[in-house]
Every structure is written in C-alpha cells, then in structure tokens.
Design a protein around this motif. Structure first.
Motif, short mmCIF file in Angstrom:
data_model
loop_
_atom_site.label_atom_id
_atom_site.label_comp_id
_atom_site.label_asym_id
_atom_site.label_seq_id
_atom_site.Cartn_x
_atom_site.Cartn_y
_atom_site.Cartn_z
N LEU A 76 0.86 -1.18 0.00
CA LEU A 76 0.00 0.00 0.00
C LEU A 76 0.90 1.23 0.00
N LEU A 77 0.69 2.14 -0.95
CA LEU A 77 1.46 3.38 -1.02
C LEU A 77 0.56 4.52 -0.56
N ILE A 78 0.97 5.19 0.49
CA ILE A 78 0.14 6.20 1.15
C ILE A 78 0.56 7.60 0.70
N SER A 79 -0.42 8.45 0.44
CA SER A 79 -0.18 9.86 0.18
C SER A 79 -1.16 10.66 1.02
N ALA A 80 -0.68 11.63 1.76
CA ALA A 80 -1.56 12.37 2.67
C ALA A 80 -1.24 13.85 2.62
N ALA A 81 -1.95 14.58 1.77
CA ALA A 81 -1.75 16.02 1.65
C ALA A 81 -2.95 16.81 2.12
N MET A 86 -6.25 11.76 4.64
CA MET A 86 -6.06 11.06 5.90
C MET A 86 -7.20 10.08 6.14
N GLU A 87 -8.42 10.53 5.97
CA GLU A 87 -9.59 9.66 6.20
C GLU A 87 -9.56 8.48 5.24
N TYR A 88 -9.20 8.72 4.00
CA TYR A 88 -9.14 7.66 2.99
C TYR A 88 -8.07 6.63 3.35
N ASN A 89 -6.91 7.12 3.78
CA ASN A 89 -5.81 6.21 4.11
C ASN A 89 -6.15 5.28 5.25
N ILE A 90 -6.79 5.83 6.29
CA ILE A 90 -7.15 5.00 7.44
C ILE A 90 -8.09 3.88 7.00
N LYS A 91 -9.07 4.23 6.18
CA LYS A 91 -10.03 3.23 5.70
C LYS A 91 -9.33 2.19 4.83
N GLY A 148 4.88 23.01 3.40
CA GLY A 148 4.36 23.85 2.35
C GLY A 148 2.85 23.83 2.25
N ASN A 149 2.35 24.55 1.28
CA ASN A 149 0.90 24.64 1.07
C ASN A 149 0.30 23.29 0.70
N ASN A 150 1.11 22.40 0.13
CA ASN A 150 0.65 21.08 -0.27
C ASN A 150 0.80 20.10 0.89
N SER A 151 0.17 20.43 2.02
CA SER A 151 0.26 19.58 3.22
C SER A 151 -1.02 19.74 4.02
N VAL A 152 -1.23 18.80 4.94
CA VAL A 152 -2.43 18.85 5.77
C VAL A 152 -2.42 20.07 6.69
N ALA A 153 -1.23 20.65 6.93
CA ALA A 153 -1.15 21.83 7.79
C ALA A 153 -1.94 22.99 7.21
N ALA A 154 -1.89 23.14 5.88
CA ALA A 154 -2.67 24.21 5.24
C ALA A 154 -4.16 24.02 5.49
N PRO A 223 0.99 20.61 20.69
CA PRO A 223 0.91 19.41 21.53
C PRO A 223 1.46 18.16 20.82
N LEU A 224 1.84 17.19 21.62
CA LEU A 224 2.39 15.92 21.13
C LEU A 224 1.80 14.81 21.97
N GLY A 225 1.33 13.75 21.33
CA GLY A 225 0.79 12.61 22.06
C GLY A 225 1.61 11.37 21.78
N GLY A 226 0.92 10.30 21.33
CA GLY A 226 1.67 9.13 20.89
C GLY A 226 2.46 9.46 19.64
N SER A 227 1.82 10.23 18.75
CA SER A 227 2.51 10.75 17.57
C SER A 227 2.19 12.23 17.45
N VAL A 228 2.77 12.89 16.46
CA VAL A 228 2.57 14.33 16.29
C VAL A 228 1.16 14.60 15.79
N TRP A 229 0.67 15.79 16.08
CA TRP A 229 -0.67 16.21 15.66
C TRP A 229 -0.65 17.08 14.41
N PHE A 230 0.46 17.74 14.14
CA PHE A 230 0.46 18.85 13.18
C PHE A 230 0.55 18.41 11.72
N LYS A 231 0.95 17.16 11.45
CA LYS A 231 1.00 16.72 10.06
C LYS A 231 0.26 15.40 9.92
N ALA A 232 0.41 14.75 8.78
CA ALA A 232 -0.46 13.63 8.45
C ALA A 232 -0.08 12.35 9.20
N HIS A 233 -0.16 12.40 10.51
CA HIS A 233 -0.02 11.22 11.36
C HIS A 233 -1.40 10.82 11.88
#
Length: 275
Positions: A76-81, A86-91, A148-154, A223-233
């Motif tokens: 499986l090759l994941i892309s998360a921008a 993100m929702e699609y990848n989890i499913k 960059g703008n091509n990320s979940v942060a935007a 904030p930080l938990g088990g993994s980071v919150w700010f990007k596609a984790h």
C-alpha cells in the motif's frame, strides 16, 4: 502509518516499523519498539523488509516502493496532503487488515475527524478574511523549516480560521524551507512551533523581533501525544481540537480540547489520559 496500525488495534501484527519514541507510546505500547525490527524511512530496502517476513507492506513514498519492486508482497502506497487523504488512508489500511473490528475503528476515525472539522468550521466560517490571522508553522529546531501549502497543515490552519503563511508566500513543497526575508515578509500573527528549540531560536534572533507574533507574544508549542498532531499522522484530528483555540480564540474559546483528547485516546488506544 505505523501509528495507524497501532490505533486500529493491530500493534501486535507489526514485525518491522518505525515506532515514534514518545512518552505516551512507551506507556500505551510498552516494549513494542524492542519487539520489532526498527526500520527508519530512509533505510527501506528489500533485505531488511523481507527479514520481517511481511504479509503486507505500507509505504509513504514512491522511492520506497521502487526500492522494493522485486518483492512479491502486497504494497500500500500512502499519500496524505489533506484531511480527506487522511480519512481515505485509514479506511484503506483497515480494509487491508481485513477485520470487522478494524473497519469499525476506521469508520469511528472518519466520524471523529469529520464531526470535529464540522464543529470548528461552524465556529470560524463567518470570520472576514481581513480579520484572519496569518499563521506560520515551524516544524524543526531551525526557524525556517516548515510544511508547504501542499500539506495537511494548510487544511487545519484554514479550518481553524487562519491564513497559512506558506500559501501567501507560494511555498508548495511538502518540506518547505523559507529564507529569513520570507518569514519577515509573511509577518505571521501567530507562530506554532513543534519544538521548544524552534521557539527559542525565533525569540533569540534579532531579525524576527518585529514580527507580529513575537511582538504580541503569540508563539505556541504544538501538543504531542503518541505521535505528532500537526502533520499527516494518525493523531492529526486532534490538531483541530487545539489549534482553533489559539488561532481563533474568540470564536473557539469553548472548544473542549481535553474532552476530544480523552475520547480519541480511549477509542483508538484504549488508554485513559491522566491529568
């Protein structure tokens, strides 16, 4: 994607992965990192992967896939921008695991993310563009490293009622690097740092002392938990439980970050967060 497998309840199926060395992972999954082969993203090759005897391989880049092109194992090759990615990848990962429990957790994840996003959008949708703060995300000890703008942060900055600084500057690359002049030009009203060292570096540099966020003391540690919150984790939904409270505090002051955090860790990790 390692954290996704863990969050879907299948940590015991991991044979080779990169488990983030966070305090919460050590508590929620004791001994996991010692029981599997640690494979860092830059170390993916056919030999080390096959030593893990995998039934399924989940990768995050085309380069990794090319390195394993000789293997006869499903990939499986994941892309998360974006949030939708993100929702699609989890499913997709839940479908690959193939159990009803994984599918139900994936649906719960999508519901959690979508409901929280909708709640925040309702609170921020009427903010005029002229009143939206410019938000800069510093993702390293170096003040000029961002996404960059091509990320979940935007996405989460926009949903939270802000204007993403790399969008203003035309920074499209996922791993974006600014010049000091660009950061001053963007003049962010809010700076969110993922490390304390990043915040300290900004505050210590004379070049940045007239930036609005520095002048008005609006530099925050993400904030930080088990993994980071700010990007596609896997824990990315939780960014929307916190970021709006600092980006649009007037509209989102009643957003109960703690309640969302409690629900998320209980639902996906079976972990009750302590004070």
């Amino acid at each position: 994607m390692t954290q996704t497998v863990m969050g879907l309840g299948y940590a015991d199926c991991l044979t080779g992965a990169m488990v983030l060395s966070t305090d919460m992972n050590a508590i929620m999954f004791p001994g996991l990192s010692e029981s599997i082969v640690t494979i860092r993203p830059g170390d993916v090759n056919a030999e080390v992967v096959m030593n893990c005897d995998p039934d399924l391989i989940i990768l995050a880049s085309q380069e990794q896939k090319d390195a394993l092109s000789s293997l006869d194992v499903p990939i499986l090759l994941i892309s998360a921008a974006s949030i939708e990615d993100m929702e699609y990848n989890i499913k997709m990962i839940a479908e690959a695991i193939g159990t009803q429990d994984a599918l139900e957790k994936a649906q719960a994840y999508e519901d959690f993310y979508s409901d929280l996003k909708g709640t925040v959008e309702d609170k921020t949708k009427d903010i005029p563009d002229s009143e939206k703060p410019v938000v800069y995300l510093c993702v390293a000890d170096d003040p000029l490293t961002t996404l960059g703008n091509n990320s979940v942060a935007a996405d989460w900055v926009t949903v939270s009622g802000g204007i993403y600084a790399p969008t203003l500057l035309g920074v499209e690359e996922f791993d974006g690097t600014l010049t000091a002049e660009q950061l001053v030009e963007a003049n962010p009203d809010i700076i969110i740092c993922t490390t304390v060292a990043g915040k300290d570096a900004i505050l210590a540099d004379p070049a940045y002392q007239n930036i609005n966020a520095v002048v008005n003391d609006k530099i925050y540690i993400n904030p930080l938990g088990g993994s980071v919150w700010f990007k596609a984790h896997f824990e990315a939904p939780l960014e929307l439980s916190w970021a709006p409270t600092v980006i649009s505090p007037e509209q989102c002051a009643d957003l109960d970050t703690r309640a969302y955090v409690d629900e998320f860790y209980s639902t996906f990790y079976g972990y009750e967060v302590t004070d």
